[in-house]
Design a protein around this motif. Structure first.
Motif, PDB file in Angstrom:
ATOM      1  N   GLU A 105       0.841  -1.193   0.000  1.00  0.00           N
ATOM      2  CA  GLU A 105       0.000   0.000   0.000  1.00  0.00           C
ATOM      3  C   GLU A 105       0.878   1.245   0.000  1.00  0.00           C
ATOM      4  OE1 GLU A 105      -2.893   0.275   3.099  1.00  0.00           O
ATOM      5  OE2 GLU A 105      -3.893  -1.575   2.490  1.00  0.00           O
ATOM      6  N   LEU A 106       0.527   2.172  -0.874  1.00  0.00           N
ATOM      7  CA  LEU A 106       1.217   3.453  -0.946  1.00  0.00           C
ATOM      8  C   LEU A 106       0.175   4.542  -0.756  1.00  0.00           C
ATOM      9  CD1 LEU A 106       3.928   4.904  -1.537  1.00  0.00           C
ATOM     10  CD2 LEU A 106       3.223   4.977  -3.919  1.00  0.00           C
ATOM     11  N   GLU A 107       0.353   5.347   0.264  1.00  0.00           N
ATOM     12  CA  GLU A 107      -0.592   6.433   0.538  1.00  0.00           C
ATOM     13  C   GLU A 107      -0.584   7.439  -0.614  1.00  0.00           C
ATOM     14  OE1 GLU A 107       0.756   8.128   4.182  1.00  0.00           O
ATOM     15  OE2 GLU A 107       0.084   6.431   5.378  1.00  0.00           O
ATOM     16  N   GLU A 108      -1.689   8.102  -0.797  1.00  0.00           N
ATOM     17  CA  GLU A 108      -1.802   9.140  -1.823  1.00  0.00           C
ATOM     18  C   GLU A 108      -1.593  10.510  -1.196  1.00  0.00           C
ATOM     19  OE1 GLU A 108      -2.050   8.717  -5.080  1.00  0.00           O
ATOM     20  OE2 GLU A 108      -2.020   6.549  -4.771  1.00  0.00           O
ATOM     21  N   SER A 109      -0.358  10.879  -0.959  1.00  0.00           N
ATOM     22  CA  SER A 109      -0.013  12.188  -0.414  1.00  0.00           C
ATOM     23  C   SER A 109       1.402  12.534  -0.868  1.00  0.00           C
ATOM     24  CB  SER A 109      -0.091  12.172   1.128  1.00  0.00           C
ATOM     25  OG  SER A 109       0.927  11.360   1.663  1.00  0.00           O
ATOM     26  N   PRO A 110       1.807  13.801  -0.753  1.00  0.00           N
ATOM     27  CA  PRO A 110       3.165  14.182  -1.188  1.00  0.00           C
ATOM     28  C   PRO A 110       4.264  13.395  -0.463  1.00  0.00           C
ATOM     29  CG  PRO A 110       1.834  16.132  -0.827  1.00  0.00           C
ATOM     30  CD  PRO A 110       1.024  14.964  -0.345  1.00  0.00           C
ATOM     31  N   ARG A 111       4.066  13.103   0.801  1.00  0.00           N
ATOM     32  CA  ARG A 111       5.044  12.320   1.573  1.00  0.00           C
ATOM     33  C   ARG A 111       4.527  10.902   1.773  1.00  0.00           C
ATOM     34  NH1 ARG A 111       9.824  13.050   1.685  1.00  0.00           N
ATOM     35  NH2 ARG A 111       9.959  11.944   3.621  1.00  0.00           N
ATOM     36  N   ALA A 112       4.045  10.301   0.694  1.00  0.00           N
ATOM     37  CA  ALA A 112       3.396   8.997   0.745  1.00  0.00           C
ATOM     38  C   ALA A 112       4.299   7.954   1.411  1.00  0.00           C
ATOM     39  CB  ALA A 112       3.030   8.545  -0.657  1.00  0.00           C
ATOM     40  N   GLU A 113       3.743   7.246   2.373  1.00  0.00           N
ATOM     41  CA  GLU A 113       4.465   6.179   3.048  1.00  0.00           C
ATOM     42  C   GLU A 113       4.109   4.848   2.393  1.00  0.00           C
ATOM     43  OE1 GLU A 113       3.410   5.006   7.155  1.00  0.00           O
ATOM     44  OE2 GLU A 113       5.531   5.343   7.586  1.00  0.00           O
ATOM     45  N   LEU A 114       5.113   4.030   2.151  1.00  0.00           N
ATOM     46  CA  LEU A 114       4.919   2.706   1.582  1.00  0.00           C
ATOM     47  C   LEU A 114       4.864   1.708   2.724  1.00  0.00           C
ATOM     48  CD1 LEU A 114       4.838   0.737  -0.803  1.00  0.00           C
ATOM     49  CD2 LEU A 114       7.319   0.820  -0.836  1.00  0.00           C
ATOM     50  N   VAL A 115       3.793   0.910   2.759  1.00  0.00           N
ATOM     51  CA  VAL A 115       3.593  -0.021   3.861  1.00  0.00           C
ATOM     52  C   VAL A 115       3.309  -1.407   3.298  1.00  0.00           C
ATOM     53  CG1 VAL A 115       2.218  -0.528   5.912  1.00  0.00           C
ATOM     54  CG2 VAL A 115       2.639   1.837   5.267  1.00  0.00           C
ATOM     55  N   LEU A 116       3.924  -2.415   3.897  1.00  0.00           N
ATOM     56  CA  LEU A 116       3.642  -3.802   3.555  1.00  0.00           C
ATOM     57  C   LEU A 116       2.734  -4.375   4.630  1.00  0.00           C
ATOM     58  CD1 LEU A 116       7.235  -4.985   2.583  1.00  0.00           C
ATOM     59  CD2 LEU A 116       5.455  -4.054   1.105  1.00  0.00           C
ATOM     60  N   HIS A 117       1.663  -5.037   4.202  1.00  0.00           N
ATOM     61  CA  HIS A 117       0.709  -5.652   5.129  1.00  0.00           C
ATOM     62  C   HIS A 117       0.683  -7.155   4.887  1.00  0.00           C
ATOM     63  CE1 HIS A 117      -1.170  -1.877   6.390  1.00  0.00           C
ATOM     64  NE2 HIS A 117      -1.075  -1.496   5.134  1.00  0.00           N
ATOM     65  N   SER A 118       0.645  -7.903   5.959  1.00  0.00           N
ATOM     66  CA  SER A 118       0.443  -9.345   5.888  1.00  0.00           C
ATOM     67  C   SER A 118      -0.205  -9.755   7.198  1.00  0.00           C
ATOM     68  CB  SER A 118       1.758 -10.082   5.702  1.00  0.00           C
ATOM     69  OG  SER A 118       1.530 -11.476   5.625  1.00  0.00           O
ATOM     70  N   GLY A 119      -1.489 -10.081   7.138  1.00  0.00           N
ATOM     71  CA  GLY A 119      -2.220 -10.371   8.366  1.00  0.00           C
ATOM     72  C   GLY A 119      -2.253  -9.133   9.238  1.00  0.00           C
ATOM     73  N   ARG A 120      -1.842  -9.288  10.483  1.00  0.00           N
ATOM     74  CA  ARG A 120      -1.811  -8.147  11.416  1.00  0.00           C
ATOM     75  C   ARG A 120      -0.508  -7.365  11.363  1.00  0.00           C
ATOM     76  NH1 ARG A 120      -4.036 -11.126  16.763  1.00  0.00           N
ATOM     77  NH2 ARG A 120      -5.985 -11.846  15.871  1.00  0.00           N
ATOM     78  N   LEU A 121       0.489  -7.918  10.690  1.00  0.00           N
ATOM     79  CA  LEU A 121       1.810  -7.289  10.633  1.00  0.00           C
ATOM     80  C   LEU A 121       1.833  -6.188   9.571  1.00  0.00           C
ATOM     81  CD1 LEU A 121       4.696  -7.331  11.736  1.00  0.00           C
ATOM     82  CD2 LEU A 121       5.242  -9.026  10.007  1.00  0.00           C
ATOM     83  N   THR A 122       2.301  -5.015   9.978  1.00  0.00           N
ATOM     84  CA  THR A 122       2.436  -3.867   9.093  1.00  0.00           C
ATOM     85  C   THR A 122       3.870  -3.350   9.200  1.00  0.00           C
ATOM     86  OG1 THR A 122       0.132  -3.266   9.438  1.00  0.00           O
ATOM     87  CG2 THR A 122       1.579  -1.558   8.602  1.00  0.00           C
ATOM     88  N   VAL A 123       4.549  -3.264   8.058  1.00  0.00           N
ATOM     89  CA  VAL A 123       5.951  -2.839   8.053  1.00  0.00           C
ATOM     90  C   VAL A 123       6.137  -1.712   7.043  1.00  0.00           C
ATOM     91  CG1 VAL A 123       8.335  -3.562   7.626  1.00  0.00           C
ATOM     92  CG2 VAL A 123       6.723  -5.148   8.687  1.00  0.00           C
ATOM     93  N   PRO A 124       6.550  -0.513   7.497  1.00  0.00           N
ATOM     94  CA  PRO A 124       6.854   0.565   6.545  1.00  0.00           C
ATOM     95  C   PRO A 124       8.217   0.324   5.893  1.00  0.00           C
ATOM     96  CG  PRO A 124       7.169   1.330   8.792  1.00  0.00           C
ATOM     97  CD  PRO A 124       6.646  -0.076   8.884  1.00  0.00           C
ATOM     98  N   VAL A 125       8.312   0.603   4.603  1.00  0.00           N
ATOM     99  CA  VAL A 125       9.579   0.467   3.871  1.00  0.00           C
ATOM    100  C   VAL A 125       9.761   1.665   2.949  1.00  0.00           C
ATOM    101  CG1 VAL A 125       9.698  -2.061   3.934  1.00  0.00           C
ATOM    102  CG2 VAL A 125       8.535  -0.931   2.050  1.00  0.00           C
ATOM    103  N   GLY A 126      10.966   1.838   2.466  1.00  0.00           N
ATOM    104  CA  GLY A 126      11.253   2.887   1.500  1.00  0.00           C
ATOM    105  C   GLY A 126      11.464   4.258   2.098  1.00  0.00           C
TER     106      GLY A 126
END
Length: 149
Positions: A105-126
């Motif tokens: 998932e990549l947020e739609e904003s100028p400082r968009a954060e990239l997040v990986l989701h798998s089940g309950r685990l959420t990990v920001p990357v990039g």
């Protein structure tokens, strides 16, 4: 590397390595203290005190810089597993996912954060990528994840 393996390395954009920071600090320290000692020898001791204080503050700032100069994130996709390794100030955090279950998932904003989701685990990357490269990385990672499924 087979066609089902992919590796991405994202690093901080730092001008100086930790060793170079140490050399820079030592050279500034020697020059500053030498000049302060000349003034102290002529009777102006307060200059030496301020030079020492200045070098302590500069040393603290450079220490923080040097601790984080080698930070990186590595994302590896191989044999159905997605591994995210994040290193910050010599602290390693490693997450391993089943590649079939990962949602990018990549947020739609100028400082968009990239997040990986798998089940309950959420990990920001990039976090070391600018927004344009982060968007391209998200697209490329999604493509590779679909390809590996």
């Amino acid at each position: 590397m087979t066609s089902s393996q992919k590796d991405w390395l994202m690093k901080r954009n730092c001008s100086l390595s930790p060793r170079q920071v140490g050399r820079f600090y030592l050279s500034i320290l020697l020059v500053s203290v030498a000049i302060a000692l000349v003034f102290a020898w002529k009777g102006t001791w307060i200059i030496l005190a301020f030079a020492v204080l200045e070098m302590l503050v500069l040393g603290a700032a450079l220490l923080v810089y040097a601790r984080h100069a080698a930070d990186y994130e590595r994302v590896t996709l191989a044999q159905g597993a997605l591994v995210v390794e994040s290193v910050s100030a010599n602290r390693v955090i490693r997450h391993e996912f089943n590649a079939r279950w990962v949602r990018v998932e990549l947020e739609e904003s100028p400082r968009a954060e990239l997040v990986l989701h798998s089940g309950r685990l959420t990990v920001p990357v990039g976090r070391y990528l600018d927004p344009g490269r982060r968007r391209r990385f998200a697209q490329e990672l999604s493509w590779w994840l679909q390809r590996s499924a």
